[in-house]
Design an enzyme around this catalytic site. Structure first.
Site, PDB file in Angstrom:
ATOM      1  N   LYS A   1     -33.703  -0.541  -0.091  1.00  0.00           N
ATOM      2  CA  LYS A   1     -32.779   0.401  -0.745  1.00  0.00           C
ATOM      3  C   LYS A   1     -32.015   1.276   0.244  1.00  0.00           C
ATOM      4  O   LYS A   1     -30.887   1.671  -0.028  1.00  0.00           O
ATOM      5  CB  LYS A   1     -33.537   1.271  -1.745  1.00  0.00           C
ATOM      6  CG  LYS A   1     -34.518   2.236  -1.116  1.00  0.00           C
ATOM      7  CD  LYS A   1     -35.373   2.914  -2.178  1.00  0.00           C
ATOM      8  CE  LYS A   1     -36.248   3.983  -1.552  1.00  0.00           C
ATOM      9  NZ  LYS A   1     -37.411   4.305  -2.378  1.00  0.00           N
TER      10      LYS A   1
ATOM     11  N   ARG B   1     -44.931  12.456  -9.239  1.00  0.00           N
ATOM     12  CA  ARG B   1     -43.713  11.788  -9.671  1.00  0.00           C
ATOM     13  C   ARG B   1     -44.187  10.775 -10.710  1.00  0.00           C
ATOM     14  O   ARG B   1     -44.719  11.184 -11.729  1.00  0.00           O
ATOM     15  CB  ARG B   1     -42.944  11.172  -8.487  1.00  0.00           C
ATOM     16  CG  ARG B   1     -41.468  10.940  -8.825  1.00  0.00           C
ATOM     17  CD  ARG B   1     -40.637  10.448  -7.646  1.00  0.00           C
ATOM     18  NE  ARG B   1     -40.935   9.061  -7.304  1.00  0.00           N
ATOM     19  CZ  ARG B   1     -40.341   8.393  -6.320  1.00  0.00           C
ATOM     20  NH1 ARG B   1     -39.429   8.998  -5.573  1.00  0.00           N
ATOM     21  NH2 ARG B   1     -40.649   7.141  -6.067  1.00  0.00           N
TER      22      ARG B   1
END
Ligand SMILES: *Cc1c(COP(=O)(O)O)cnc(C)c1O
Length: 361
Positions: free
Chosen positions: A36, A134
């Site tokens: 990414k 998260r």
């Protein structure tokens, strides 16, 4: 053309080798290489899919994985979606991605249905949150994790491939033997409940790799997902260099468009700069100021470090970057190119920007 991001493919490959020596040889873990941060750059993905030590290519976006689905198809690697899938992308997920990280049964049910429609079996990594807060099912809700595993196991078009966790992202919690051991305990209980072994227990990202060279990685962790440690050579837990890796496999080059002697202090009443901040300046007298044709639209200026250590970065605006080159041995002139190493955020932005050209050496 400048500005440009220069990918040194030999250095990059050497970084993958260095990470593989630690992760695979010393740690007995499989390796997911994370794409990414370079926007799934085609040439880098070609190198990774051809690399014998890479087991998986992973990305947070289906769009990126779709771009290299053909490379995965033609290789012995599998692709992994790191970010929890959106309900709106399930069709593409099943079409282009082999494995995805998940924490919601509603999403997994939708994947199961879609995989049935497409005549496929999609693999699931069930995420456990060890306290970074998260994504993932919270580790203290152990029964919820075990029950979810059973529900997934009963579905016919998804396969529970393993468990995974992510740390050092939101909460900046550092992976240690103690928190990763919690994941291993839970994985053991899932295996007991299902009456079979899990293929993968994924122990985190580039902040976990140091545990291997410290000899502190729990035995049952058998996979790491590595981006920054491969691209930039960084251990992201304590900021060490990954043994055998380099930080300059990628550099940013920009060209000087003005070089003049001016004061270091702006003249007049100080208002707000282009980004709404009130700047503060240091009085260094008359200095040699170089302007580079690169700015905050292209990179994160605070995340750049000049290779010429005598250069001092003064600041920048959308399209300009200002340097103090007074103390440099090199006599810079207009048209010269200045080169920088990048931190993670700066690399991400430069790789994403269409204004920044890409070059492979
Ligand atoms: C980005 C990401 C990674 C890779 O992180 P690095 O710090 O670059 O190694 C791994 N796992 C997840 C879930 C991610 O989002």
């Amino acid at each position: 053309m400048y500005p440009k991001l220069v990918y040194n493919m030999d250095k990059l490959k050497a970084n993958v080798d260095a990470a593989a020596r630690i992760t695979r040889e010393d740690g007995g873990c499989s390796m997911m290489c994370v794409t990414k941060c370079v926007c799934a750059d085609r040439k880098i993905c070609e190198m990774l899919t051809a690399h014998p030590s890479v087991d998986f290519l992973a990305d947070s976006r289906v769009d990126n994985i779709r771009k290299y689905a053909d490379l995965i198809e033609a290789s012995d690697k599998q692709s992994v979606l790191l970010r929890l899938p959106m309900m709106c992308e399930i069709e593409d997920l099943v079409k282009y991605v082999d494995i995805s990280q998940n924490s919601e049964l509603a999403t997994i049910e939708a994947i199961n249905e879609e995989a049935g429609r497409q005549g496929k079996v999609h693999k699931i990594l069930l995420m456990v949150d060890l306290g970074d807060l998260r994504e993932g099912i919270f580790f203290r809700d152990e029964e919820k994790i075990l029950a979810a595993a059973e529900v997934i196991e009963a579905m016919s078009n998804v396969e529970l491939y393993g468990l995974s966790t992510n740390l050092t992202c939101y909460g900046a919690i550092i992976p240690k033997n103690d928190n990763l051991s919690v994941l291993c305990d839970i994985a053991g209980k899932v295996e007991e409940r299902l009456g079979r072994k899990l293929d993968v227990v994924s122990g985190g990202n580039s902040s976990s790799i140091y545990l291997i060279w410290k000899g502190d990685m729990p035995e049952k962790i058998n996979n790491l997902r590595l981006g920054e440690s491969i691209l930039l050579g960084n251990d992201t837990a304590y900021g060490e260099t990954v043994p055998g890796a380099v930080h300059d496999a990628m550099t940013l080059q920009a060209q000087i468009i003005e070089l003049q002697e001016k004061p270091s202090l702006p003249i007049g009443e100080v208002g707000k700069d282009a980004f709404g901040n009130v700047p503060e300046y240091e009085d260094r007298g008359i200095i040699k100021r170089a302007i580079l044709a690169v700015g905050k639209q292209d990179v994160d200026i605070d995340g750049l470090a000049p290779l010429d250590e005598q250069i001092d970065i003064l600041g920048g605006s959308s399209d300009h970057m200002l340097l103090d080159v007074t103390g440099c041995d090199r006599e810079y002139k207009v048209g010269d190119v200045v080169e920088f190493t990048l931190e993670y955020g700066a690399l991400l932005k430069a790789a994403t920007s269409e204004y920044v050209k890409k070059e492979y050496v």
